[in-house]
Design an enzyme around this catalytic site. Sequence first.
Site, PDB file in Angstrom:
ATOM      1  N   GLU A 171      39.174  -0.751  -8.047  1.00  0.00           N
ATOM      2  CA  GLU A 171      39.561   0.656  -8.228  1.00  0.00           C
ATOM      3  C   GLU A 171      38.418   1.381  -8.929  1.00  0.00           C
ATOM      4  O   GLU A 171      37.809   0.833  -9.859  1.00  0.00           O
ATOM      5  CB  GLU A 171      40.838   0.752  -9.059  1.00  0.00           C
ATOM      6  CG  GLU A 171      41.252   2.170  -9.435  1.00  0.00           C
ATOM      7  CD  GLU A 171      42.462   2.210 -10.364  1.00  0.00           C
ATOM      8  OE1 GLU A 171      42.548   3.148 -11.181  1.00  0.00           O
ATOM      9  OE2 GLU A 171      43.300   1.293 -10.278  1.00  0.00           O
ATOM     10  N   GLU A 176      39.976  10.823 -15.064  1.00  0.00           N
ATOM     11  CA  GLU A 176      41.371  10.901 -15.471  1.00  0.00           C
ATOM     12  C   GLU A 176      41.386  11.389 -16.914  1.00  0.00           C
ATOM     13  O   GLU A 176      40.383  11.302 -17.628  1.00  0.00           O
ATOM     14  CB  GLU A 176      42.075   9.550 -15.333  1.00  0.00           C
ATOM     15  CG  GLU A 176      41.444   8.423 -16.117  1.00  0.00           C
ATOM     16  CD  GLU A 176      42.105   7.072 -15.837  1.00  0.00           C
ATOM     17  OE1 GLU A 176      43.282   7.061 -15.428  1.00  0.00           O
ATOM     18  OE2 GLU A 176      41.445   6.043 -16.030  1.00  0.00           O
TER      19      GLU A 176
END
Length: 886
Positions: A171, A176
């Site tokens: 990933e 974020e």
Amino acid sequence: MFCRTESHATESSNRRSCRSALAALAAIGAFGIAGCGGTESSVPGGEYTPPVVEFQVVFEDEFEGTELDLSKWNIDEGDGCPDLCGWGNNEAQVYSADNITVGGGVLTIEGRQEADGTFTSGRINTKGKFDFQYGRVEVRARLPEGQGTWPGIWLLHSDPDVYGPWPASGEIDIVESFNLGVDGNTATRSAMHYGLPTPPFSGTSSVFDNDVSPAMDFRTYAVEWERDRVRFFVDGEHFQTQNSENWYAYFPADDVEGFYDPFGAFKEGPVDAPFDQLFHLIINFALGGNPVGDVDPNALPQVLEIDSVRVYECVNANPGTGRGCGTGSPDVIPLEDNDGNELADVETAQPFVEELDLYVDGPESISLEALGEVYTNNLSAITPFQSDTATVINDPLFEDPEDAGNTVWRVGVAGGVANVALTGEEFTDNPLLETGFDFSGGRRGGGPGTEPVGEIAFEMEIVSITPGTELVIRLDSGFPNAGDVILPDSVLAPVGERRTYSVKFDDFLANPAFVDLGGTGADLANVVFPFVLEVRGGDAEVLIDNVRATNACKVVGGCGVELKNKGFPDLVVYDDAVNVDPWNRGIVASDEGTGFTDYTDGNTANKVNWAEVASDDPERGQVVEVTFNDSNVSGVWFIASAGGVDTTEYAAGAVRFDIKVLDYGNAPGMTFKIDCFVPCTSGDKALGKVGDGDWETVTFPVSQLVSSGLDLEAVNTGIVLFPTFGQQTGGITFRVDDVRWIAEAEVQLAQIDLPVTFDEEGVDYSLENFGGAGTELVTDPTDPENTVASTTKGEGAETFAGTVIGTGAGFANPIPFEEGATTMSVRVYSPNPGVPVLLKVENEDPYIAAAEVLANTTVANEWETLTFDFSTVGINLAETYVRAII
């Protein structure tokens, strides 16, 4: 800079590195960092001209019109159940298409609370519509803020059939944020995930502090992904790089194609794995979840806005290598695994794997060496169960029909249910070995983060099998405690074809056998039969070979698969006499007066003298009485080995000894250490006034010695004891008895970290003194419920004398200095105003990046907080500071 007297020869370097005077008497109440944002990675400065790279757009969305372009995007809906409830992170929201709108050239994802109290939001992805490998992704976005908000723009593997489920397939988090705007939070994070499927999951991340909230305006978040290297940017500023030296895939794979197979044996992927496959883009706005906590409904609604998404391929990249598509600064040093934080005995770039062969050309003979002795467990192949009607073939020394030089295990069952098994010998009188095996993993002091990924792997060829026959693999801890896993027909190779099978420890634990008979499942710490093959429901004949148990974890030595033992016997140093094997040098001393030349004679002119005498307590027997005479020189007393002793089996244990001090003279306490051939040492461990007039047992965890530099493979002193260095006047006499290393310590303490309060249970508050300073933990003079560190700098102490806060290993995490957050504070209690107190910070070995600030006390006999601003001395924020000295 720390000024540790790790050996007698380091005094001159200590003198050079610490020249400032310290307080004559101070109590330290709390030691912390002020005004820190907690940045995990800093960006070194410097001019850099990036190479000319030609990009070409291969995917873009400007979000024109009034609806999401479903030819480019998929919409995720629901709460992730049943496969991934809470979307794997205990998130609170339900995803809905109603929360996704397009208008005015902007994609808007709204997070809100509905009338029924449900939290809703949105998530979109490009899987199956745009999957890609390598390139540059740019997303211009305005992020939401508030408690419980967690927006993300990220890349996820598109085909988990290559390396397996998350995190093995990888990933890449472009950006974020966690609770933006809460308590002034203006930071975003970029990260990568990969590696072992065990928490805490392998990953690397760093934080970019935007100075103002990214909720205030649009910012461009970008990632450049090429083979072996990934770079992250915010508004064109390159702040993080990661490379393939630290990421990896460790996954179960089949023998033929090497792709993910849950019944295949674990293997490591190619050097660039898992970031060498197709990925897709995800944009989501989560509410609640593990990193952010509960949602504040009063903060909602909030929106994640996306102005544009572009993915570029690099036209002038090398198609053969996948490289040559980089515009980042070479000054941005690639991150290390686990954010670069140090773990004891760590090599995190690849998993640590330990294997134990159980059958290779016959049942194995497994040996275990301890303290020069070799102990052996001879395995055998037995038939633990056979029904009345069953006939069994159990031949563990059968000549391989396909290879005359190879031996295989022939197993056949017909006419009923039966099983065969590998087992070890039974041990009752063996001084070390117990019956059975220990596959429990992180029992060696590895602690959190060392949970293992284990398996029983073996090769098998089916010679014949009747329809409906079940082949069951069992891990047996003694009836009825076992775990059974049936090999599915779908994974069985055709008759006559040999392949490798693997059953994971987790699957054994998840499938307890004999529950109706009170079975509680397999106990990994107490395995009796490490491999059992049972045939039931039909007839079968198979050939078995190369049976092994495997464990993998992130900490070297933190996991294992091995014979079960009773616990390694104590390694005696002194008990009525010196244990001359292995401590063959016996009792030794040295001091400043002899230039630290070791001596073993009884010359009374020496600083240190000793004698073995009968104890006042007849049950104690002989003890050593040690005298430090009333001279101004300082010395040490120890018990030594000429060749060194391997004490690695005591890594999770302790050094234990009894001490009784008859006269402390002018010394403020005792000091203890273990050496491993100077300059290798554990460093000095201040014990305070132990055994003052009465016998006291001191137990010191070996983990604390290792964390401050001890090499367990080359220990050359069983114990080193001496009164506080530099304060050995007044005539000092103490007695020592029952010195030994024990294999298991009662307490494993956590590494010291900021803020240092001296009050937390389970934290290693060992302190290292140098130059004649003496520091010990005492009760707060104003609060009997509070513990503080009391530092004494007496007559005869060097000008540079001081105390390391903790041990030489430093803090568990680096001091989080960053631009605008360079201040530290110390709470002190001093006898006088105007006492100069020096605070110094330094980086890891070789201790060359140091900065120090001086502050003066202002009051007498009451607590005050001194502030030390390292920006006033030009601290280099490109360095990582991990230790402090006062």
